[in-house]
Scaffold this motif. Structure first.
Motif, short mmCIF file in Angstrom:
data_model
loop_
_atom_site.label_atom_id
_atom_site.label_comp_id
_atom_site.label_asym_id
_atom_site.label_seq_id
_atom_site.Cartn_x
_atom_site.Cartn_y
_atom_site.Cartn_z
N GLU A 267 1.20 -1.18 0.27
CA GLU A 267 0.14 -0.07 -0.14
C GLU A 267 0.92 1.29 0.10
O GLU A 267 0.71 1.77 1.36
CB GLU A 267 -0.91 0.07 1.50
CG GLU A 267 -1.55 -0.86 1.05
CD GLU A 267 -3.22 -0.97 1.47
OE1 GLU A 267 -3.51 0.02 3.11
OE2 GLU A 267 -4.11 -1.87 1.68
N ILE A 268 1.97 1.12 -1.12
CA ILE A 268 2.12 2.44 -1.17
C ILE A 268 2.46 2.69 -2.19
O ILE A 268 2.27 2.19 -3.15
CB ILE A 268 4.43 1.72 -0.83
CG1 ILE A 268 4.68 1.61 0.31
CG2 ILE A 268 5.43 3.08 -1.37
CD1 ILE A 268 5.75 0.85 0.89
N LYS A 269 2.29 4.16 -2.56
CA LYS A 269 2.01 4.70 -3.74
C LYS A 269 2.68 4.91 -4.63
O LYS A 269 4.17 5.90 -4.40
CB LYS A 269 1.12 6.07 -3.69
CG LYS A 269 0.00 5.62 -2.99
CD LYS A 269 -0.73 6.91 -2.72
CE LYS A 269 -2.39 6.78 -1.92
NZ LYS A 269 -3.22 7.70 -1.98
N PRO A 270 3.35 4.44 -5.85
CA PRO A 270 4.70 4.11 -6.68
C PRO A 270 4.22 5.31 -7.26
O PRO A 270 3.28 6.02 -7.62
CB PRO A 270 3.99 3.67 -7.46
CG PRO A 270 2.67 3.43 -7.81
CD PRO A 270 2.26 3.24 -6.02
N ILE A 271 5.47 6.77 -7.08
CA ILE A 271 5.74 7.97 -7.45
C ILE A 271 7.31 7.59 -8.43
O ILE A 271 8.29 8.26 -8.47
CB ILE A 271 5.87 8.99 -6.67
CG1 ILE A 271 4.96 9.32 -5.85
CG2 ILE A 271 5.97 10.53 -8.02
CD1 ILE A 271 3.26 9.41 -6.45
N VAL A 315 -10.39 16.90 -15.43
CA VAL A 315 -9.68 17.35 -13.63
C VAL A 315 -9.02 16.11 -13.01
O VAL A 315 -10.21 15.57 -13.03
CB VAL A 315 -9.68 18.44 -13.37
CG1 VAL A 315 -9.52 19.15 -11.78
CG2 VAL A 315 -10.33 19.75 -14.09
N PRO A 316 -8.29 15.89 -12.30
CA PRO A 316 -7.99 14.92 -11.55
C PRO A 316 -8.52 15.15 -10.48
O PRO A 316 -8.76 15.84 -9.79
CB PRO A 316 -6.36 14.54 -11.17
CG PRO A 316 -5.42 15.67 -12.27
CD PRO A 316 -6.53 16.68 -13.39
N GLY A 317 -9.55 13.94 -9.63
CA GLY A 317 -10.53 14.24 -8.88
C GLY A 317 -10.19 13.75 -7.74
O GLY A 317 -11.10 13.04 -6.72
N GLY A 318 -9.05 12.91 -7.59
CA GLY A 318 -8.91 11.93 -6.60
C GLY A 318 -8.89 10.35 -6.83
O GLY A 318 -9.45 10.12 -7.63
N PHE A 319 -8.38 10.01 -5.34
CA PHE A 319 -7.96 8.21 -5.33
C PHE A 319 -9.00 7.12 -4.52
O PHE A 319 -9.55 8.06 -3.86
CB PHE A 319 -7.04 7.75 -5.17
CG PHE A 319 -6.71 6.07 -5.67
CD1 PHE A 319 -7.23 5.56 -6.60
CD2 PHE A 319 -5.79 5.38 -4.18
CE1 PHE A 319 -6.76 4.44 -6.42
CE2 PHE A 319 -5.87 3.73 -4.01
CZ PHE A 319 -6.40 3.27 -5.82
N ARG A 352 -14.75 7.66 -13.77
CA ARG A 352 -13.37 6.80 -12.98
C ARG A 352 -13.01 5.89 -14.07
O ARG A 352 -13.61 4.89 -14.93
CB ARG A 352 -14.44 5.77 -12.35
CG ARG A 352 -15.28 6.81 -11.10
CD ARG A 352 -15.86 6.07 -10.27
NE ARG A 352 -16.30 6.83 -8.67
CZ ARG A 352 -17.50 6.95 -8.31
NH1 ARG A 352 -18.77 7.00 -9.44
NH2 ARG A 352 -17.65 7.53 -8.15
N ILE A 353 -11.78 6.02 -13.98
CA ILE A 353 -10.89 4.83 -14.44
C ILE A 353 -10.33 3.58 -13.77
O ILE A 353 -9.78 4.19 -12.69
CB ILE A 353 -9.85 5.80 -15.65
CG1 ILE A 353 -10.15 6.80 -16.30
CG2 ILE A 353 -9.16 4.72 -15.86
CD1 ILE A 353 -9.53 7.83 -16.88
N PRO A 354 -10.55 2.58 -13.67
CA PRO A 354 -9.82 1.80 -12.68
C PRO A 354 -8.23 1.33 -13.07
O PRO A 354 -7.41 1.89 -14.08
CB PRO A 354 -10.44 0.48 -13.30
CG PRO A 354 -10.46 0.60 -14.67
CD PRO A 354 -11.39 2.24 -15.00
N LEU A 355 -7.51 1.22 -12.07
CA LEU A 355 -5.59 1.37 -11.64
C LEU A 355 -5.66 -0.08 -13.35
O LEU A 355 -4.80 0.31 -14.19
CB LEU A 355 -5.31 1.18 -11.13
CG LEU A 355 -5.58 1.66 -9.23
CD1 LEU A 355 -4.72 1.34 -8.78
CD2 LEU A 355 -5.39 3.32 -10.24
N THR A 363 -1.88 5.53 -11.65
CA THR A 363 -1.38 5.13 -10.80
C THR A 363 -2.19 6.00 -9.53
O THR A 363 -2.59 6.61 -9.92
CB THR A 363 -0.43 5.27 -10.22
OG1 THR A 363 -0.09 6.68 -10.41
CG2 THR A 363 1.35 4.79 -11.42
N PRO A 364 -2.45 5.34 -8.32
CA PRO A 364 -3.18 6.29 -7.16
C PRO A 364 -3.30 7.56 -6.97
O PRO A 364 -3.96 8.02 -6.99
CB PRO A 364 -2.28 4.97 -5.82
CG PRO A 364 -2.28 4.30 -6.23
CD PRO A 364 -1.53 3.71 -7.59
N VAL A 365 -1.63 8.09 -7.40
CA VAL A 365 -1.43 9.50 -7.53
C VAL A 365 -1.72 9.88 -8.92
O VAL A 365 -1.00 9.07 -9.32
CB VAL A 365 -0.83 9.44 -6.38
CG1 VAL A 365 -0.12 11.47 -6.80
CG2 VAL A 365 -0.28 9.72 -5.46
#
Length: 440
Positions: A267-271, A315-319, A352-355, A363-365
């Motif tokens: 549960e670490i968000k990859p950047i 516009v990105p609206g969050g995860f 909504r776009i699934p990972l 990615t989550p971000v």
């Protein structure tokens, strides 16, 4: 610190201040080296003890702290500096006669290389102690690989000849390619090649301190070693793994499996930067199940107006963690801009776009968000740590041959970096946390 009972004719600090030697004392006081000392002393047993293990160990640390390139340089310093001899633990009644010979240092370092496991334990213990001192230590991590050239010149393999310390039979060639675009749109490329090794390093991006490392041949893949370092941290630094929220890396770590592992297992968000692997020349791809929403290889999502077919960036609206989806909002509604088809648009309420649409790209971000860009910039913290390794610890100009010796020297430099930081914190000098050369 390797504590040493010894005879003292007088105390140097009663005559004058320790000055720059305070830095060494700060490091020695914070090094959890007792286990290593006992192992080395047990191995020596009842043999000759002309040069005590603890005193030689402390002097080796002094050589790194005070940037001595060679053993002979360190020995000359010990000969002229009585304070340094006393702090290291050599018998002051012997004067310069108590300083180990060059061959004694060579034997000690060879013996130390056989106990890399205990040295690594010291590193892990220091990381754990820093986690206790700093509640946010490890929340944002960054990874990168550092090229280190061997002191030996590349030559053909000399079959049948045993290793004698003069040649480097472990090193090989590494190549790293950098690409980018100039302001005028032209593409630039830079290729770096070297003969030697690679230091793979994970650091805390805020405090710029190492939390995991490995040393390999120069040709070792960064992304493969990245997988190994993350897996090792699960049992070597579990506090950091549990605490970590974001993991930043450049395009060299662009790998679907790594991104899936970071988020799916920890549960670490990859950047992590991304390369353009679309070979068909497409600029965008259609989002599954949508007729007017597309995305590019960098993860930017666009919608097309159903009236005039004008394309706008969404516009990105969050995860949404429970759904494993990223939400994107209608730009016309969010920014208040004019759009002829906003009332009839099928994504006027967002999408909504699934990972799983593409685990490399999504990615989550969201890659197109300001938050992602801010976090991605933190990966440069590794470059600053690498710069200190080069300039302060002398890896820009060294005399190291062989993988085992390179691993030992790198680990000593990182140990001192952590011990110095821990000493600064305990001495209420948190503002000098990253300073390796300022007096304590």
């Amino acid at each position: 610190m390797a504590i040493i009972p010894q005879k003292q004719l007088f105390k140097w600090d009663e005559i004058e201040e320790l000055g720059d030697l305070e830095r060494l004392k700060l490091v020695l006081d914070c090094l959890p080296d007792e286990e290593l000392m006992r192992v080395l002393e047990k191995k020596r047993g009842k043999g000759r003890n002309d040069y005590p293990v603890r005193a030689i160990w402390n002097s080796v640390i002094a050589g790194v702290v005070f940037q001595h390139k060679t053993t002979e340089s360190l020995r000359r310093e010990l000969m002229r500096n009585g304070q340094l001899r006393q702090i290291c633990g050599f018998d002051v009644t012997l004067g310069t006669e108590g300083i180990p010979s060059s061959s004694a240092y060579t034997r000690f370092l060879k013996n130390l290389m056989k106990h890399q496991k205990e040295v690594n334990k010291m590193f892990d213990n220091l990381v754990k102690m820093l986690c206790e001192e700093l509640p946010d230590f490890g929340e944002v991590l960054a990874i990168d690989g550092k090229a280190i050239e061997s002191y030996a010149r590349p030559r053909r393999a000399e079959c049948g000849k045993p290793y004698d310390g003069r040649r480097d039979i472990d090193a090989d060639f590494g190549v790293k390619e950098y690409k980018g675009k100039n302001k005028d749109g032209s593409v630039w490329k830079k290729v770096k090649s070297w003969f030697g090794y690679k230091l793979h390093l994970i650091v805390d991006a805020k405090y710029e301190l190492p939390v995991a490392f490995s040393v390999t041949k120069a040709s070792r893949s960064e992304v493969k070693e990245g997988h190994g370092l993350v897996d090792e941290m699960e049992y070597r630094a579990p506090v950091v793994i549990d605490r970590c929220l974001y993991f930043a890396g450049d395009k060299g770590y662009d790998d679907t499996k790594l991104s899936v592992k970071l988020w799916g297992e920890y549960e670490i968000k990859p950047i992590i930067g991304i390369r353009n692997l679309w070979k068909d020349g497409e600029e965008t791809k259609l989002v599954s199940g949508r007729e007017n929403v597309v995305y590019d290889y960098e993860g930017t999502v666009y919608c097309y107006s159903p009236e005039d077919y004008r394309r706008r960036e969404m516009v990105p609206g969050g995860f949404e963690k429970d759904r494993e989806t990223s939400r994107y909002l209608c730009p016309a509604r969010y920014y208040g801009i004019e759009c002829q088809g906003k009332d009839s648009c099928p994504v006027k309420s967002g999408v909504r776009i699934p990972l799983d649409e593409d685990r490399r790209i999504f990615t989550p971000v969201a890659r197109s968000s300001a938050k992602w860009k801010k976090l991605y910039d933190k990966r440069t913290s590794v470059e600053r740590v690498n710069s200190r390794i080069d300039q302060v610890f002398g890896f820009e100009d060294h005399c190291i041959r062989g993988l085992k010796k390179m691993e030992l020297e790198c680990s000593l430099a990182l140990l001192i970096m952590l011990a110095m930081a821990l000493g600064r914190i305990r001495n209420k000098q948190k503002d000098k946390l990253r300073s390796l050369v300022q007096a304590a």
